[in-house]
Design an enzyme around this catalytic site. Structure first.
Site, PDB file in Angstrom:
ATOM      1  N   GLY A   8     -12.592  -1.650  15.706  1.00 10.84           N
ATOM      2  CA  GLY A   8     -12.771  -2.157  14.341  1.00 10.84           C
ATOM      3  C   GLY A   8     -13.517  -3.472  14.444  1.00 10.84           C
ATOM      4  NE  ARG A  81      -1.901  -6.933   1.559  1.00 10.73           N
ATOM      5  CZ  ARG A  81      -0.955  -7.797   1.225  1.00 10.73           C
ATOM      6  NH1 ARG A  81      -0.157  -7.539   0.214  1.00 10.73           N
ATOM      7  NH2 ARG A  81      -0.803  -8.905   1.900  1.00 10.73           N
ATOM      8  CG  HIS A 174       2.774  -8.612   8.631  1.00 11.45           C
ATOM      9  ND1 HIS A 174       2.759  -9.981   8.512  1.00 11.45           N
ATOM     10  CD2 HIS A 174       1.521  -8.197   8.299  1.00 11.45           C
ATOM     11  CE1 HIS A 174       1.549 -10.368   8.126  1.00 11.45           C
ATOM     12  NE2 HIS A 174       0.795  -9.304   7.988  1.00 11.45           N
TER      13      HIS A 174
HETATM   14  P1  NAI Z   1     -12.452  -4.757   7.557  1.00 11.76           P
HETATM   15  O1  NAI Z   1     -12.591  -3.748   6.486  1.00 11.76           O
HETATM   16  O2  NAI Z   1     -13.319  -5.957   7.546  1.00 11.76           O
HETATM   17  O3  NAI Z   1     -12.641  -4.059   8.983  1.00 11.76           O
HETATM   18  C1  NAI Z   1     -12.075  -2.847   9.335  1.00 11.76           C
HETATM   19  C2  NAI Z   1     -13.097  -2.099  10.180  1.00 11.76           C
HETATM   20  O4  NAI Z   1     -12.488  -0.923  10.710  1.00 11.76           O
HETATM   21  C3  NAI Z   1     -14.330  -1.651   9.379  1.00 11.76           C
HETATM   22  O5  NAI Z   1     -15.510  -2.202   9.947  1.00 11.76           O
HETATM   23  C4  NAI Z   1     -14.292  -0.139   9.527  1.00 11.76           C
HETATM   24  O6  NAI Z   1     -15.581   0.457   9.593  1.00 11.76           O
HETATM   25  C5  NAI Z   1     -13.520   0.030  10.815  1.00 11.76           C
HETATM   26  N1  NAI Z   1     -12.992   1.364  11.043  1.00 11.76           N
HETATM   27  C6  NAI Z   1     -12.458   2.235  10.146  1.00 11.76           C
HETATM   28  N2  NAI Z   1     -12.094   3.364  10.770  1.00 11.76           N
HETATM   29  C7  NAI Z   1     -12.375   3.201  12.091  1.00 11.76           C
HETATM   30  C8  NAI Z   1     -12.201   4.015  13.255  1.00 11.76           C
HETATM   31  N3  NAI Z   1     -11.666   5.228  13.176  1.00 11.76           N
HETATM   32  N4  NAI Z   1     -12.603   3.521  14.453  1.00 11.76           N
HETATM   33  C9  NAI Z   1     -13.153   2.291  14.542  1.00 11.76           C
HETATM   34  N5  NAI Z   1     -13.324   1.480  13.468  1.00 11.76           N
HETATM   35  C10 NAI Z   1     -12.940   1.931  12.275  1.00 11.76           C
HETATM   36  O7  NAI Z   1     -10.898  -5.193   7.567  1.00 11.76           O
HETATM   37  P2  NAI Z   1     -10.266  -6.459   8.281  1.00 11.76           P
HETATM   38  O8  NAI Z   1     -10.188  -7.583   7.339  1.00 11.76           O
HETATM   39  O9  NAI Z   1     -10.936  -6.638   9.590  1.00 11.76           O
HETATM   40  O10 NAI Z   1      -8.761  -5.940   8.495  1.00 11.76           O
HETATM   41  C11 NAI Z   1      -8.493  -4.901   9.412  1.00 11.76           C
HETATM   42  C12 NAI Z   1      -7.043  -4.459   9.350  1.00 11.76           C
HETATM   43  O11 NAI Z   1      -6.192  -5.502   9.827  1.00 11.76           O
HETATM   44  C13 NAI Z   1      -6.515  -4.140   7.936  1.00 11.76           C
HETATM   45  O12 NAI Z   1      -5.661  -3.028   7.989  1.00 11.76           O
HETATM   46  C14 NAI Z   1      -5.740  -5.389   7.553  1.00 11.76           C
HETATM   47  O13 NAI Z   1      -4.772  -5.145   6.568  1.00 11.76           O
HETATM   48  C15 NAI Z   1      -5.131  -5.731   8.891  1.00 11.76           C
HETATM   49  N6  NAI Z   1      -4.672  -7.106   9.044  1.00 11.76           N
HETATM   50  C16 NAI Z   1      -3.445  -7.298   9.642  1.00 11.76           C
HETATM   51  C17 NAI Z   1      -2.971  -8.546   9.894  1.00 11.76           C
HETATM   52  C18 NAI Z   1      -1.652  -8.701  10.581  1.00 11.76           C
HETATM   53  O14 NAI Z   1      -1.077  -9.792  10.556  1.00 11.76           O
HETATM   54  N7  NAI Z   1      -1.127  -7.695  11.241  1.00 11.76           N
HETATM   55  C19 NAI Z   1      -3.729  -9.743   9.501  1.00 11.76           C
HETATM   56  C20 NAI Z   1      -5.021  -9.458   8.914  1.00 11.76           C
HETATM   57  C21 NAI Z   1      -5.452  -8.168   8.705  1.00 11.76           C
HETATM   58  C1  2OP Z   2      -2.128 -10.948   6.182  1.00 13.98           C
HETATM   59  O1  2OP Z   2      -0.943 -11.260   6.254  1.00 13.98           O
HETATM   60  C2  2OP Z   2      -3.461  -9.006   5.453  1.00 13.98           C
HETATM   61  O2  2OP Z   2      -1.448  -8.725   6.625  1.00 13.98           O
HETATM   62  C3  2OP Z   2      -2.523  -9.532   6.446  1.00 13.98           C
HETATM   63  O3  2OP Z   2      -3.024 -11.766   5.916  1.00 13.98           O
END
Ligand code: NAI
Ligand code: 2OP
Length: 307
Positions: A8, A81, A174
């Site tokens: 990703g 989200r 989370h």
């Molecule tokens: P984003 O939309 O900018 O990036 C996600 C990427 O994943 C996109 O470029 C997309 O093309 C790619 N993708 C989709 N399916 C794929 C696959 N099968 N193989 C490879 N790549 C694939 O989203 P962002 O902001 O980078 O967030 C990513 C994830 O992380 C979200 O689910 C978000 O909710 C989560 N997140 C979790 C956090 C935590 O504390 N655990 C904190 C921030 C984000």
């Molecule tokens: C956060 O806490 C989106 O889970 C992510 O910012």
């Protein structure tokens, strides 16, 4: 050379790759399904190396095969989200994505440590565990570091002190049922319960629980990525440099804190083997109750999935 794959290459993934490269934690592979995008970001990043001064290699790809023999794989693939969406709204889409990514990790990086970031975090970490079939100590979720540094930031803002002196601790899932622990949150060793009144602590706890949503409401088109990528990089560093840092992370419970067969945010020792120990804190009854509520909600969510 250590090899780290970030799956990703969106906001969280690409910023994480930048931080990992700049800290020279290893060679990095950045993979995404969008053609050309990870290649473009990787090349752009490599072109910053002469100025920033790092000597690791960064490669972008659309082929999972390129994660071959990675030591660490970070899963950020999925959708993020939008305003008004809960993390759980993401379940269906991200379940398929994380499932597919995990099957590829099993095939191409069978000895790796996996850090899951995709939301809903605790559920996706469970999905990655089941789909890779790895030992649970090698499949870890990132959220506790992020939630804790948010709490620490708010404490520093409230007290007008350096955030570097604040150590915060947040347990649980989370989401809305995370469990910030003011008793275990200190400023240069002083518990915050001695530095501010209960009303202020409650306000900061609520802001921490709402921390992800606060950013989503402001950004409107996505969610946080600067603090998340810093949190992921801290975990990657502790693993590849075998630092054995004690950090809050989503770890698989074998009875610790009274919970089983579930991922829960708890303090762990993170080293070259992944989760090398789970630290069991002596919780008060209300804290135990909050953790149990968090665990129950996760169990219920997981029971509806076909894994
Ligand atoms: P984003 O939309 O900018 O990036 C996600 C990427 O994943 C996109 O470029 C997309 O093309 C790619 N993708 C989709 N399916 C794929 C696959 N099968 N193989 C490879 N790549 C694939 O989203 P962002 O902001 O980078 O967030 C990513 C994830 O992380 C979200 O689910 C978000 O909710 C989560 N997140 C979790 C956090 C935590 O504390 N655990 C904190 C921030 C984000
Ligand atoms: C956060 O806490 C989106 O889970 C992510 O910012």
């Amino acid at each position: 050379m250590t090899k780290i794959t970030v799956v990703g290459a969106g906001f969280v993934g690409a910023t994480t790759v930048q931080r990992i490269a700049e800290k020279e934690l290893g060679d990095v592979v950045m993979t995404d399904i969008i053609e050309g995008m990870p290649q473009g970001k990787a090349l752009d990043l490599m072109e910053s190396a002469p100025i920033v001064g790092f000597d690791v290699n960064v490669v972008g790809t659309n082929d999972y095969k390129d994660m071959q023999d990675s030591d660490v794989v970070v899963i950020t693939a999925g959708i993020a989200r939008k305003p008004g969406m809960s993390r759980d709204d993401l379940v269906k889409t991200n379940l398929n994505i994380v499932g597919k990514v995990s099957e590829n990790i099993k095939e191409y990086a069978p000895d790796s440590i996996v850090i899951v970031v995709t939301n809903p975090l605790d559920i996706m970490t469970h999905v990655a565990l089941k789909k890779t079939g790895f030992h649970p100590g090698r499949v870890i979720g990132m959220s506790g570091v992020l939630d804790s540094v948010r709490f620490a930031t708010f404490v520093a803002m409230e007290l007008g002190c350096s955030a570097r002196d604040v150590d915060a601790m947040v347990l649980g899932g989370h989401g809305d049922l995370m469990v910030p622990l003011p008793r275990h949150t200190t400023v240069s060793g002083i518990p915050i319960t001695e530095l501010m009144d209960e009303a202020a602590i409650d306000r900061l706890v609520q802001r921490t629980i709402n921390g992800g949503a606060e950013i989503v409401e402001l950004l409107k088109t996505g969610s946080a990525f600067y603090a998340p990528s810093a949190a992921i990089t801290l975990m990657v560093e502790s693993i590849v440099r075998d630092l054995k840092r004690i950090l809050p992370a989503a770890a698989y419970m074998y009875g610790q804190y009274g919970h089983e067969d579930i991922y829960l945010g708890v303090p762990v020792k993170l080293g070259r083997m992944g989760v090398e120990a789970v630290i069991e804190l002596d919780l008060t009854e209300p804290e135990q109750e909050m953790l149990a509520q968090s665990a129950e909600a996760l169990k219920e969510a997981i029971s509806t999935l076909d894994l």
